[in-house]
Design a protein around this motif. Structure first.
Motif, PDB file in Angstrom:
ATOM      1  N   TYR A 142       6.753   1.826   9.181  1.00  0.00           N
ATOM      2  CA  TYR A 142       6.430   2.396   7.873  1.00  0.00           C
ATOM      3  C   TYR A 142       4.933   2.461   7.551  1.00  0.00           C
ATOM      4  CZ  TYR A 142      11.385   1.411   7.186  1.00  0.00           C
ATOM      5  OH  TYR A 142      12.730   1.358   7.336  1.00  0.00           O
ATOM      6  N   THR A 143       4.067   2.096   8.498  1.00  0.00           N
ATOM      7  CA  THR A 143       2.640   2.118   8.157  1.00  0.00           C
ATOM      8  C   THR A 143       2.163   3.525   7.810  1.00  0.00           C
ATOM      9  OG1 THR A 143       2.227   2.131  10.535  1.00  0.00           O
ATOM     10  CG2 THR A 143       1.781   0.066   9.374  1.00  0.00           C
ATOM     11  N   SER A 144       2.787   4.541   8.417  1.00  0.00           N
ATOM     12  CA  SER A 144       2.345   5.911   8.134  1.00  0.00           C
ATOM     13  C   SER A 144       2.979   6.448   6.853  1.00  0.00           C
ATOM     14  CB  SER A 144       2.676   6.826   9.313  1.00  0.00           C
ATOM     15  OG  SER A 144       4.072   6.922   9.466  1.00  0.00           O
ATOM     16  N   GLN A 145       3.934   5.715   6.275  1.00  0.00           N
ATOM     17  CA  GLN A 145       4.624   6.182   5.064  1.00  0.00           C
ATOM     18  C   GLN A 145       4.272   5.346   3.834  1.00  0.00           C
ATOM     19  OE1 GLN A 145       8.823   6.112   5.894  1.00  0.00           O
ATOM     20  NE2 GLN A 145       8.600   7.248   7.795  1.00  0.00           N
ATOM     21  N   THR A 146       3.470   4.302   4.029  1.00  0.00           N
ATOM     22  CA  THR A 146       3.167   3.397   2.930  1.00  0.00           C
ATOM     23  C   THR A 146       1.914   3.822   2.171  1.00  0.00           C
ATOM     24  OG1 THR A 146       4.073   1.644   4.305  1.00  0.00           O
ATOM     25  CG2 THR A 146       2.872   0.942   2.352  1.00  0.00           C
ATOM     26  N   CYS A 147       1.999   3.816   0.869  1.00  0.00           N
ATOM     27  CA  CYS A 147       0.849   4.171   0.031  1.00  0.00           C
ATOM     28  C   CYS A 147      -0.140   3.000  -0.034  1.00  0.00           C
ATOM     29  CB  CYS A 147       1.308   4.529  -1.379  1.00  0.00           C
ATOM     30  SG  CYS A 147      -0.058   4.820  -2.513  1.00  0.00           S
ATOM     31  N   PHE A 148      -1.418   3.292   0.161  1.00  0.00           N
ATOM     32  CA  PHE A 148      -2.456   2.249   0.134  1.00  0.00           C
ATOM     33  C   PHE A 148      -2.614   1.675  -1.269  1.00  0.00           C
ATOM     34  CE2 PHE A 148      -3.756   4.932   3.728  1.00  0.00           C
ATOM     35  CZ  PHE A 148      -3.875   3.962   4.711  1.00  0.00           C
ATOM     36  N   GLU A 149      -2.422   2.532  -2.266  1.00  0.00           N
ATOM     37  CA  GLU A 149      -2.666   2.137  -3.646  1.00  0.00           C
ATOM     38  C   GLU A 149      -1.516   1.301  -4.217  1.00  0.00           C
ATOM     39  OE1 GLU A 149      -5.370   2.633  -5.522  1.00  0.00           O
ATOM     40  OE2 GLU A 149      -6.435   3.637  -3.876  1.00  0.00           O
ATOM     41  N   CYS A 150      -0.302   1.908  -4.218  1.00  0.00           N
ATOM     42  CA  CYS A 150       0.797   1.239  -4.927  1.00  0.00           C
ATOM     43  C   CYS A 150       1.836   0.629  -3.971  1.00  0.00           C
ATOM     44  CB  CYS A 150       1.483   2.211  -5.888  1.00  0.00           C
ATOM     45  SG  CYS A 150       2.461   3.482  -5.048  1.00  0.00           S
ATOM     46  N   LYS A 151       1.605   0.765  -2.658  1.00  0.00           N
ATOM     47  CA  LYS A 151       2.475   0.180  -1.617  1.00  0.00           C
ATOM     48  C   LYS A 151       3.880   0.803  -1.551  1.00  0.00           C
ATOM     49  CE  LYS A 151      -0.879  -2.756  -0.951  1.00  0.00           C
ATOM     50  NZ  LYS A 151      -1.937  -2.127  -0.164  1.00  0.00           N
ATOM     51  N   HIS A 152       4.043   1.932  -2.252  1.00  0.00           N
ATOM     52  CA  HIS A 152       5.339   2.610  -2.229  1.00  0.00           C
ATOM     53  C   HIS A 152       5.619   3.223  -0.852  1.00  0.00           C
ATOM     54  CE1 HIS A 152       8.797   4.797  -3.650  1.00  0.00           C
ATOM     55  NE2 HIS A 152       8.275   5.958  -3.286  1.00  0.00           N
ATOM     56  N   ILE A 153       6.819   2.930  -0.324  1.00  0.00           N
ATOM     57  CA  ILE A 153       7.189   3.459   0.996  1.00  0.00           C
ATOM     58  C   ILE A 153       8.194   4.590   0.836  1.00  0.00           C
ATOM     59  CG2 ILE A 153       8.269   2.921   3.230  1.00  0.00           C
ATOM     60  CD1 ILE A 153       7.444  -0.054   2.677  1.00  0.00           C
ATOM     61  N   ALA A 154       7.829   5.775   1.329  1.00  0.00           N
ATOM     62  CA  ALA A 154       8.752   6.908   1.296  1.00  0.00           C
ATOM     63  C   ALA A 154       8.395   7.909   2.379  1.00  0.00           C
ATOM     64  CB  ALA A 154       8.702   7.580  -0.071  1.00  0.00           C
ATOM     65  N   LYS A 155       9.431   8.504   2.929  1.00  0.00           N
ATOM     66  CA  LYS A 155       9.225   9.517   3.969  1.00  0.00           C
ATOM     67  C   LYS A 155       8.466  10.711   3.393  1.00  0.00           C
ATOM     68  CE  LYS A 155      11.914  11.479   7.756  1.00  0.00           C
ATOM     69  NZ  LYS A 155      13.229  11.988   8.146  1.00  0.00           N
ATOM     70  N   ASP A 156       8.762  11.018   2.101  1.00  0.00           N
ATOM     71  CA  ASP A 156       8.161  12.175   1.430  1.00  0.00           C
ATOM     72  C   ASP A 156       6.664  11.998   1.172  1.00  0.00           C
ATOM     73  OD1 ASP A 156      10.560  13.468   1.448  1.00  0.00           O
ATOM     74  OD2 ASP A 156      11.167  12.786  -0.563  1.00  0.00           O
ATOM     75  N   ASN A 157       6.175  10.753   1.305  1.00  0.00           N
ATOM     76  CA  ASN A 157       4.746  10.515   1.115  1.00  0.00           C
ATOM     77  C   ASN A 157       3.919  11.325   2.109  1.00  0.00           C
ATOM     78  OD1 ASN A 157       5.079   8.769  -0.956  1.00  0.00           O
ATOM     79  ND2 ASN A 157       4.617   6.897   0.200  1.00  0.00           N
ATOM     80  N   ARG A 158       4.547  11.566   3.262  1.00  0.00           N
ATOM     81  CA  ARG A 158       3.825  12.309   4.295  1.00  0.00           C
ATOM     82  C   ARG A 158       4.600  13.582   4.632  1.00  0.00           C
ATOM     83  NH1 ARG A 158      -0.448  10.969   7.589  1.00  0.00           N
ATOM     84  NH2 ARG A 158      -0.481   8.826   6.874  1.00  0.00           N
ATOM     85  N   GLN A 159       4.213  14.675   3.984  1.00  0.00           N
ATOM     86  CA  GLN A 159       4.885  15.955   4.206  1.00  0.00           C
ATOM     87  C   GLN A 159       4.577  16.494   5.595  1.00  0.00           C
ATOM     88  OE1 GLN A 159       7.021  17.114   2.066  1.00  0.00           O
ATOM     89  NE2 GLN A 159       6.518  16.139   0.112  1.00  0.00           N
ATOM     90  N   THR A 160       3.328  16.324   6.017  1.00  0.00           N
ATOM     91  CA  THR A 160       2.950  16.693   7.377  1.00  0.00           C
ATOM     92  C   THR A 160       2.239  15.495   7.997  1.00  0.00           C
ATOM     93  OG1 THR A 160       0.749  17.510   6.797  1.00  0.00           O
ATOM     94  CG2 THR A 160       2.550  19.101   6.670  1.00  0.00           C
ATOM     95  N   GLN A 161       2.020  15.577   9.313  1.00  0.00           N
ATOM     96  CA  GLN A 161       1.350  14.499  10.040  1.00  0.00           C
ATOM     97  C   GLN A 161      -0.036  14.204   9.452  1.00  0.00           C
ATOM     98  OE1 GLN A 161       2.615  12.895  12.776  1.00  0.00           O
ATOM     99  NE2 GLN A 161       0.822  11.820  13.520  1.00  0.00           N
ATOM    100  N   ALA A 162      -0.730  15.280   9.035  1.00  0.00           N
ATOM    101  CA  ALA A 162      -2.123  15.128   8.603  1.00  0.00           C
ATOM    102  C   ALA A 162      -2.274  14.822   7.111  1.00  0.00           C
ATOM    103  CB  ALA A 162      -2.906  16.380   8.954  1.00  0.00           C
ATOM    104  N   LYS A 163      -1.277  15.244   6.306  1.00  0.00           N
ATOM    105  CA  LYS A 163      -1.435  15.141   4.857  1.00  0.00           C
ATOM    106  C   LYS A 163      -0.634  13.977   4.273  1.00  0.00           C
ATOM    107  CE  LYS A 163      -1.074  17.883   0.683  1.00  0.00           C
ATOM    108  NZ  LYS A 163      -0.018  18.638   0.037  1.00  0.00           N
ATOM    109  N   PHE A 164      -1.318  13.136   3.489  1.00  0.00           N
ATOM    110  CA  PHE A 164      -0.634  12.030   2.817  1.00  0.00           C
ATOM    111  C   PHE A 164      -0.779  12.213   1.311  1.00  0.00           C
ATOM    112  CE2 PHE A 164      -0.075   7.966   0.856  1.00  0.00           C
ATOM    113  CZ  PHE A 164       0.937   7.368   1.579  1.00  0.00           C
ATOM    114  N   GLU A 165       0.363  12.169   0.609  1.00  0.00           N
ATOM    115  CA  GLU A 165       0.327  12.259  -0.842  1.00  0.00           C
ATOM    116  C   GLU A 165       1.446  11.413  -1.393  1.00  0.00           C
ATOM    117  OE1 GLU A 165      -0.398  16.320  -2.377  1.00  0.00           O
ATOM    118  OE2 GLU A 165       0.821  15.713  -4.087  1.00  0.00           O
TER     119      GLU A 165
END
Ligand SMILES: [Zn+2]
Length: 237
Positions: free
Chosen positions: A210-233
């Motif tokens: 889950y390191t690639s899906q975890t938010c740095f700010e709020c620690k929320h883990i979701a698959k949708d956090n990363r729509q593409t390999q390069a973009k994190f939101e």
């Protein structure tokens, strides 16, 4: 050990050897091994260390291990792999084809087989040397290193099963494993670990889950956090 000779037990007696480095401390054990027709002797020694070493650097670095790029660092630089096996694969395949045409265990077969063993050890030496260069440079420059906890051993094991068990993934997996083993990720992590210990540095193995899906700010883990390999939101914050 007397100069360039070592006295071995069980009636073997004095044997000449080439000392590749000074033997420091008290010899606790001796290991004799044979690799591709060459004999090796290694000494396990014990010595007291003075003060705990303090790493000269103050920086930290994160490492991502991959196939096409052996290492990608958190500085944005990367190190290409040295695919010693791939480079020598054709040569090896040719030798193995030639071997299959020879009469098994004949003098010619034995001679040819030694050639193959020699190439195998040549490949391993190149890889080993390269990994040492890479890990020494990283360890020298960074007090703290963080990398993925790969559990390479487990990954390699899973492809060993039968085709019926794993379905069509077996081929792809064994291909990946070959690359992993070729680059020696596990070996690299081991090297980093002991080199950091020597210098008083630190190696942290991070569970990659889950390191690639975890938010740095709020620690929320979701698959949708990363729509593409390069973009994190982060979908939450
Ligand atoms: Zn968030």
């Amino acid at each position: 050990v007397e100069d360039n000779r070592v006295k071995l037990p069980n009636g073997i007696g004095l044997v000449k050897f080439r000392k590749s480095q000074d033997i420091i401390g008290t010899i606790k054990n001796v290991t004799i091994s044979k690799k591709s027709g060459h004999w090796y002797v290694s000494f396990g020694c014990e010595r007291e260390l003075g003060e705990k070493p303090v790493h000269p650097a103050t920086s930290a670095i994160g490492l991502d291990m991959g196939i096409t790029k052996l290492l990608t660092t958190s500085n944005g630089t990367y190190i290409k792999p040295k695919n010693s096996f791939k480079a020598n694969q054709l040569k090896l395949a040719k030798l193995q084809r030639q071997l299959s045409k020879k009469v098994t265990f004949s003098q010619n077969w034995k001679k040819h087989n030694r050639k193959i063993q020699k190439l195998h050890s040549h490949i391993a030496n190149i890889r080993h040397d390269y990994l040492h260069k890479v890990t020494t440079s990283i360890s020298k420059n960074h007090a703290m290193i963080a990398c993925e906890d790969l559990k390479v051993a487990n990954m390699s094991k899973s492809a060993g099963g039968s085709a019926a068990q794993h379905g069509r993934n077996v081929k792809a997996k064994s291909g990946l494993n070959k690359s992993i083993l070729d680059q020696g990720w596990g070996m690299m992590v081991d090297m980093l670990e002991y080199k950091q210990q020597w210098r008083g540095g630190l190696l942290i193995k991070v569970n990659p889950r889950y390191t690639s899906q975890t938010c740095f700010e709020c620690k929320h883990i979701a698959k949708d956090n990363r729509q593409t390999q390069a973009k994190f939101e982060c979908v939450k914050c």
